[in-house]
Write a protein that holds these residues in place. Sequence first.
Motif, PDB file in Angstrom:
ATOM      1  N   VAL A 264       0.828  -1.206   0.000  1.00  0.00           N
ATOM      2  CA  VAL A 264       0.000   0.000   0.000  1.00  0.00           C
ATOM      3  C   VAL A 264       0.864   1.258   0.000  1.00  0.00           C
ATOM      4  O   VAL A 264       0.434   2.329  -0.426  1.00  0.00           O
ATOM      5  CB  VAL A 264      -0.963  -0.020   1.201  1.00  0.00           C
ATOM      6  CG1 VAL A 264      -0.212   0.269   2.501  1.00  0.00           C
ATOM      7  CG2 VAL A 264      -2.098   0.960   1.000  1.00  0.00           C
ATOM      8  N   HIS A 265       2.124   1.119   0.452  1.00  0.00           N
ATOM      9  CA  HIS A 265       3.016   2.277   0.439  1.00  0.00           C
ATOM     10  C   HIS A 265       3.349   2.723  -0.980  1.00  0.00           C
ATOM     11  O   HIS A 265       3.784   3.865  -1.197  1.00  0.00           O
ATOM     12  CB  HIS A 265       4.315   1.944   1.192  1.00  0.00           C
ATOM     13  CG  HIS A 265       5.088   0.824   0.567  1.00  0.00           C
ATOM     14  ND1 HIS A 265       4.790  -0.494   0.781  1.00  0.00           N
ATOM     15  CD2 HIS A 265       6.158   0.841  -0.278  1.00  0.00           C
ATOM     16  CE1 HIS A 265       5.631  -1.267   0.109  1.00  0.00           C
ATOM     17  NE2 HIS A 265       6.487  -0.475  -0.542  1.00  0.00           N
ATOM     18  N   SER A 266       3.142   1.807  -1.933  1.00  0.00           N
ATOM     19  CA  SER A 266       3.462   2.142  -3.318  1.00  0.00           C
ATOM     20  C   SER A 266       2.262   2.701  -4.084  1.00  0.00           C
ATOM     21  O   SER A 266       2.404   3.091  -5.251  1.00  0.00           O
ATOM     22  CB  SER A 266       3.980   0.899  -4.045  1.00  0.00           C
ATOM     23  OG  SER A 266       2.962  -0.080  -4.153  1.00  0.00           O
ATOM     24  N   VAL A 267       1.092   2.720  -3.447  1.00  0.00           N
ATOM     25  CA  VAL A 267      -0.120   3.192  -4.119  1.00  0.00           C
ATOM     26  C   VAL A 267      -0.143   4.718  -4.111  1.00  0.00           C
ATOM     27  O   VAL A 267       0.193   5.354  -3.099  1.00  0.00           O
ATOM     28  CB  VAL A 267      -1.378   2.625  -3.442  1.00  0.00           C
ATOM     29  CG1 VAL A 267      -2.649   3.126  -4.143  1.00  0.00           C
ATOM     30  CG2 VAL A 267      -1.339   1.098  -3.439  1.00  0.00           C
ATOM     31  N   ASN A 268      -0.566   5.290  -5.205  1.00  0.00           N
ATOM     32  CA  ASN A 268      -0.663   6.744  -5.327  1.00  0.00           C
ATOM     33  C   ASN A 268      -1.641   7.299  -4.301  1.00  0.00           C
ATOM     34  O   ASN A 268      -2.707   6.737  -4.071  1.00  0.00           O
ATOM     35  CB  ASN A 268      -1.113   7.102  -6.748  1.00  0.00           C
ATOM     36  CG  ASN A 268      -1.131   8.600  -6.972  1.00  0.00           C
ATOM     37  OD1 ASN A 268      -2.101   9.259  -6.656  1.00  0.00           O
ATOM     38  ND2 ASN A 268      -0.036   9.130  -7.528  1.00  0.00           N
ATOM     39  N   GLY A 269      -1.269   8.420  -3.685  1.00  0.00           N
ATOM     40  CA  GLY A 269      -2.112   9.015  -2.649  1.00  0.00           C
ATOM     41  C   GLY A 269      -3.497   9.399  -3.148  1.00  0.00           C
ATOM     42  O   GLY A 269      -4.487   9.276  -2.424  1.00  0.00           O
ATOM     43  N   ALA A 270      -3.580   9.831  -4.379  1.00  0.00           N
ATOM     44  CA  ALA A 270      -4.885  10.193  -4.943  1.00  0.00           C
ATOM     45  C   ALA A 270      -5.776   8.966  -5.084  1.00  0.00           C
ATOM     46  O   ALA A 270      -6.999   9.031  -4.888  1.00  0.00           O
ATOM     47  CB  ALA A 270      -4.691  10.868  -6.295  1.00  0.00           C
ATOM     48  N   LEU A 275     -10.538   5.987  -3.739  1.00  0.00           N
ATOM     49  CA  LEU A 275     -11.087   4.650  -3.900  1.00  0.00           C
ATOM     50  C   LEU A 275     -11.036   3.773  -2.644  1.00  0.00           C
ATOM     51  O   LEU A 275     -11.804   2.817  -2.546  1.00  0.00           O
ATOM     52  CB  LEU A 275     -10.344   3.904  -5.026  1.00  0.00           C
ATOM     53  CG  LEU A 275     -10.355   4.538  -6.411  1.00  0.00           C
ATOM     54  CD1 LEU A 275      -9.548   3.662  -7.373  1.00  0.00           C
ATOM     55  CD2 LEU A 275     -11.766   4.719  -6.928  1.00  0.00           C
ATOM     56  N   MET A 276     -10.149   4.057  -1.702  1.00  0.00           N
ATOM     57  CA  MET A 276      -9.853   3.072  -0.662  1.00  0.00           C
ATOM     58  C   MET A 276     -10.050   3.589   0.757  1.00  0.00           C
ATOM     59  O   MET A 276      -9.487   3.031   1.699  1.00  0.00           O
ATOM     60  CB  MET A 276      -8.411   2.579  -0.821  1.00  0.00           C
ATOM     61  CG  MET A 276      -8.110   2.026  -2.200  1.00  0.00           C
ATOM     62  SD  MET A 276      -6.369   1.578  -2.384  1.00  0.00           S
ATOM     63  CE  MET A 276      -6.345   1.030  -4.104  1.00  0.00           C
ATOM     64  N   GLN A 277     -10.854   4.591   0.955  1.00  0.00           N
ATOM     65  CA  GLN A 277     -11.048   5.140   2.297  1.00  0.00           C
ATOM     66  C   GLN A 277     -11.742   4.143   3.223  1.00  0.00           C
ATOM     67  O   GLN A 277     -12.750   3.527   2.874  1.00  0.00           O
ATOM     68  CB  GLN A 277     -11.877   6.417   2.209  1.00  0.00           C
ATOM     69  CG  GLN A 277     -11.156   7.587   1.557  1.00  0.00           C
ATOM     70  CD  GLN A 277      -9.964   8.043   2.372  1.00  0.00           C
ATOM     71  OE1 GLN A 277     -10.098   8.631   3.444  1.00  0.00           O
ATOM     72  NE2 GLN A 277      -8.769   7.780   1.862  1.00  0.00           N
ATOM     73  N   GLY A 278     -11.170   3.967   4.417  1.00  0.00           N
ATOM     74  CA  GLY A 278     -11.788   3.136   5.436  1.00  0.00           C
ATOM     75  C   GLY A 278     -11.389   1.681   5.422  1.00  0.00           C
ATOM     76  O   GLY A 278     -11.887   0.898   6.240  1.00  0.00           O
ATOM     77  N   ILE A 279     -10.510   1.279   4.524  1.00  0.00           N
ATOM     78  CA  ILE A 279     -10.076  -0.122   4.471  1.00  0.00           C
ATOM     79  C   ILE A 279      -9.182  -0.439   5.668  1.00  0.00           C
ATOM     80  O   ILE A 279      -8.334   0.359   6.058  1.00  0.00           O
ATOM     81  CB  ILE A 279      -9.331  -0.412   3.151  1.00  0.00           C
ATOM     82  CG1 ILE A 279     -10.302  -0.302   1.968  1.00  0.00           C
ATOM     83  CG2 ILE A 279      -8.679  -1.787   3.178  1.00  0.00           C
ATOM     84  CD1 ILE A 279      -9.625  -0.462   0.621  1.00  0.00           C
ATOM     85  N   PRO A 309      12.400   4.592 -12.119  1.00  0.00           N
ATOM     86  CA  PRO A 309      11.932   5.964 -11.877  1.00  0.00           C
ATOM     87  C   PRO A 309      10.431   6.131 -12.112  1.00  0.00           C
ATOM     88  O   PRO A 309       9.844   7.105 -11.635  1.00  0.00           O
ATOM     89  CB  PRO A 309      12.750   6.777 -12.887  1.00  0.00           C
ATOM     90  CG  PRO A 309      13.124   5.799 -13.955  1.00  0.00           C
ATOM     91  CD  PRO A 309      13.303   4.497 -13.266  1.00  0.00           C
ATOM     92  N   GLU A 310       9.813   5.198 -12.809  1.00  0.00           N
ATOM     93  CA  GLU A 310       8.373   5.314 -13.071  1.00  0.00           C
ATOM     94  C   GLU A 310       7.535   5.074 -11.816  1.00  0.00           C
ATOM     95  O   GLU A 310       6.361   5.457 -11.754  1.00  0.00           O
ATOM     96  CB  GLU A 310       7.956   4.339 -14.171  1.00  0.00           C
ATOM     97  CG  GLU A 310       7.933   2.877 -13.796  1.00  0.00           C
ATOM     98  CD  GLU A 310       9.313   2.223 -13.876  1.00  0.00           C
ATOM     99  OE1 GLU A 310       9.409   0.999 -13.701  1.00  0.00           O
ATOM    100  OE2 GLU A 310      10.296   2.947 -14.121  1.00  0.00           O
ATOM    101  N   GLU A 311       8.127   4.426 -10.805  1.00  0.00           N
ATOM    102  CA  GLU A 311       7.409   4.171  -9.561  1.00  0.00           C
ATOM    103  C   GLU A 311       7.363   5.443  -8.712  1.00  0.00           C
ATOM    104  O   GLU A 311       8.366   6.151  -8.581  1.00  0.00           O
ATOM    105  CB  GLU A 311       8.083   3.046  -8.775  1.00  0.00           C
ATOM    106  CG  GLU A 311       8.056   1.692  -9.477  1.00  0.00           C
ATOM    107  CD  GLU A 311       6.664   1.097  -9.481  1.00  0.00           C
ATOM    108  OE1 GLU A 311       5.826   1.487  -8.626  1.00  0.00           O
ATOM    109  OE2 GLU A 311       6.397   0.225 -10.327  1.00  0.00           O
ATOM    110  N   SER A 312       6.188   5.714  -8.134  1.00  0.00           N
ATOM    111  CA  SER A 312       6.010   6.960  -7.377  1.00  0.00           C
ATOM    112  C   SER A 312       6.595   6.873  -5.973  1.00  0.00           C
ATOM    113  O   SER A 312       6.934   7.894  -5.381  1.00  0.00           O
ATOM    114  CB  SER A 312       4.518   7.310  -7.285  1.00  0.00           C
ATOM    115  OG  SER A 312       3.797   6.268  -6.651  1.00  0.00           O
ATOM    116  N   ASN A 313       6.716   5.698  -5.425  1.00  0.00           N
ATOM    117  CA  ASN A 313       7.255   5.532  -4.086  1.00  0.00           C
ATOM    118  C   ASN A 313       8.382   4.523  -4.132  1.00  0.00           C
ATOM    119  O   ASN A 313       8.273   3.481  -4.759  1.00  0.00           O
ATOM    120  CB  ASN A 313       6.153   5.041  -3.130  1.00  0.00           C
ATOM    121  CG  ASN A 313       6.596   5.057  -1.678  1.00  0.00           C
ATOM    122  OD1 ASN A 313       7.412   4.250  -1.278  1.00  0.00           O
ATOM    123  ND2 ASN A 313       6.058   5.984  -0.897  1.00  0.00           N
TER     124      ASN A 313
END
Length: 887
Positions: A264-270, A275-279, A309-313
């Motif tokens: 989940v640390h690699s998932v974009n914050g947006a 999409l994933m609030q409250g999980i 470099p394409e990975e955001s985290n």
Amino acid sequence: MSLALCSFLLLVLIFTLRADEAATDAENNHVKGIIGAIVDNTSRVGKEQIVAMEMAVEDFNIGSNQSLLLHIRTSKREPVHAVLAARDLINSQEVEAILGPQTWEETSLVAEIASHDQIPVLSFADATPNWAAEKWPFLLEASPNQYAQMKAIAAIVQSWEWHQVTVIYEDVGSSATGIIPHLSDALREVGAQISHVLALPPFIINSSRLITKELQKLTSSPCRVFVVHLPLPLAEHLFEKAKKMKMMQKDYIWITTDSFTSLVHSVNGATISSLMQGIIGVRSYIPEDNPQFQDFSKRFHKRFGSEYPEESNHEPGAFAVQAYDAVRSVASAMRESNKKGNNQTLLQSILLSDFFGLTGKVQFINQKVAPARIYQIINLVGRSYRELGFWTNGSDFSETIDNPATYNLSLKDLGQVVWPGAPLYTPKGWTEAATSEEPLRIGVPVGSEFKEYVRVAYDELRNVSDFDGFSIQLFKVTVELLPFHLPYEFLPFNGSYDDLVKQIYLKKFDAVVGDEAIVTKRCKHADFTHPYTESGLVMIVPLQKSSNKALLFMKPFTKAMWILTVIVSIYNGFVVWLIERNHGHELTGSAFQQTGTFLWLSFSSLFSLHGERLHSNLSRMTMVVWLFVALIISQTYTANLTSMLTVQGLEPTLDNIESLQNSNAIVGYSNASFVASYLIDVLKFKERNLRGYTSLQDYVKDLKSREIGAIFLEVAVAKIFLARHCKSFTTAGPTYKVGGFGFAFPKGSPLLPSVIEALLKVSESGKLRELETSMITAEKCIEVDLDDDISSLSPSSFWVLFVLTGATSTVALVIYAGHRRNWEFHQNLLVNRSIRTLILTVLKYWGHSKQRFSVKVCHSDSLPISQNLAEAVTVTPSSLSIETVVA
């Protein structure tokens, strides 16, 4: 010159030999191992594993001056590609060990190839069957066993008392054969179950219509707790569709496993925000405060960012540190096996690994890396997540892992959870809105002899069966108290109760509700709730006239009542005798004669007043009150004795089971019950002396005609039978302990704990008693119930009457004693004073009192006194009379 040349050549030879020896030692200590790896370089997991394994090899070579080589091949999660990669690594690169792949489908094929060449394979698959280690001895599991993670998820479910979950997983063998069974077992331990499973194909991303269709099925189910075990790309796609279908709103609960949460640390914050609030997520714990990990994390962050470099985290996750520790295990084993030569193989060296790595202590147990004990629980909020706490196997939840005082908590004790839709309440986990779920199939016996418990009537107009009775209504009330929605339907069954319960084992029914008893042989096919009726088996026999009435007349009163009645009677008789003894010659005489007189007076007053014989108002008052009390006591005695004569007039034909067996009489039982086997196996009746019945009328007819000597019924139904026939039959002998009535469910059913808890609530709330009163005990006999115990009456029932008569007699006695002292005073005046003074005193007293009274003078010389008094009489009214008695 020649000597100097010889010396020089000798020195050169010595140095050459030492150099060769040093080179040999260095060669022996130098490892030239080759490690192979098969990963999916298109996924975030594969990218992290590649960087971590390369760093591990470099760190090992630098730290030990070695020259290990790492050859990486990609499979893209295709089993065929994995097989080709393994062939290339073994045949072309001559690797000594292989790391990966990520799925069980790839791992099983690679293990088959590697085992022939005795090449150890350290698998990163999330689940490996237990039998795999026996088939492929060189296959090792390098990722922690997932059972502990499933227990963590079950603990989350238990924290909020949810009882049903829906599992969404990737349709691969490792999930179906590993994760699902583990989760099912863990949920069963906490009283929950998997209500639905949704298997998504690995390549469903390109088929939005299919995933929408599958989610639509879930919305029609009442279960609102979803456990998601999907890789990151598939999970993101699922939550995107769930958002569009309004399944990420309030009343929905989403729990994700390590396969998603550890990335989940690699998932974009947006993406998280939208999409994933409250999980709620469960992920492997990494000791981030460890200096070794902090150093690794800094270097990993830099290297991963430069290579991808394409990975955001660029932060490392659990999969990266597991791959790093796996390489260290192989590298250390290569060094150990090189030192020991042929004494120990590389596989054995790997199995003996024991060191502290980035994941903690690394060891292998039964060809598997030691299972993880700690998992971290997170809650996705905003653009990231927040840490709720930790779950430790054996210690439940805790706020921190270094403070034992915070262990053994529930997850709801660790802080407020933000649920999907951000409601202010905790979702209950189910909804009644969905009605398309397949209902629970509940079998109901048709042939119940006692319709108070189960009554099945067929409605020809509606072509349906109506179900009623105590057992049916009790089950309905119990289901209403379940913490989740449970649809069900009743289905009639015409057969024995043993066959009915067996239908659960045959999976034709999901439960059985009715008057089925809990016995051992039925427990082989089903599990039961606790009994909701009184347990036991009793013998019922006919009644006959009784002949033993010798001391029955004493039973209406207790001993204390009899003794108190005698004491009060004697006391009242004594008071009357004392007051009346100077008014009649029959009350005087010798001491023996007077004792008999007052005793006769005491007990005869129980039946007559003697008012015409009493002269004092005090004695009359005493006698009237005592007669009133005696009348009430005697009438009560008569009524109680009559009741006892009515009941005691009948007695059972048999007193015990031994008499029944010795008489060789026929014994009746219900064909539908378990009683026949109990009579034969436990009570040792002969089978030829048993007769089965299907009708209550047949019981009554054969018992009254003495065709059978007794019948055996369960206590619950025996009460109903005796209520209907209270003057003809009764119970005899002891009550044999057997199970009462209970609801039956499949063996190991996760529903059973919830139903038992709800049934206890029904009992403790008094609702069970209300149902029994209205449906079972409502049928009462209008005659005297043989089961009633007419008890003897004690003084506590009459204490007011005894106090009344005792107080009355005491008051009369006190008044009489006062008058007696006054009379003795006047008598002293007559004796000690002169006659004239006496006359004047009497006349003066008479003048004030205005009453008629007489003076009786007792003196040895009566003549002078009589003359003087006679003179006094001539001057006094006729109201004064003087009587002289010669002593």
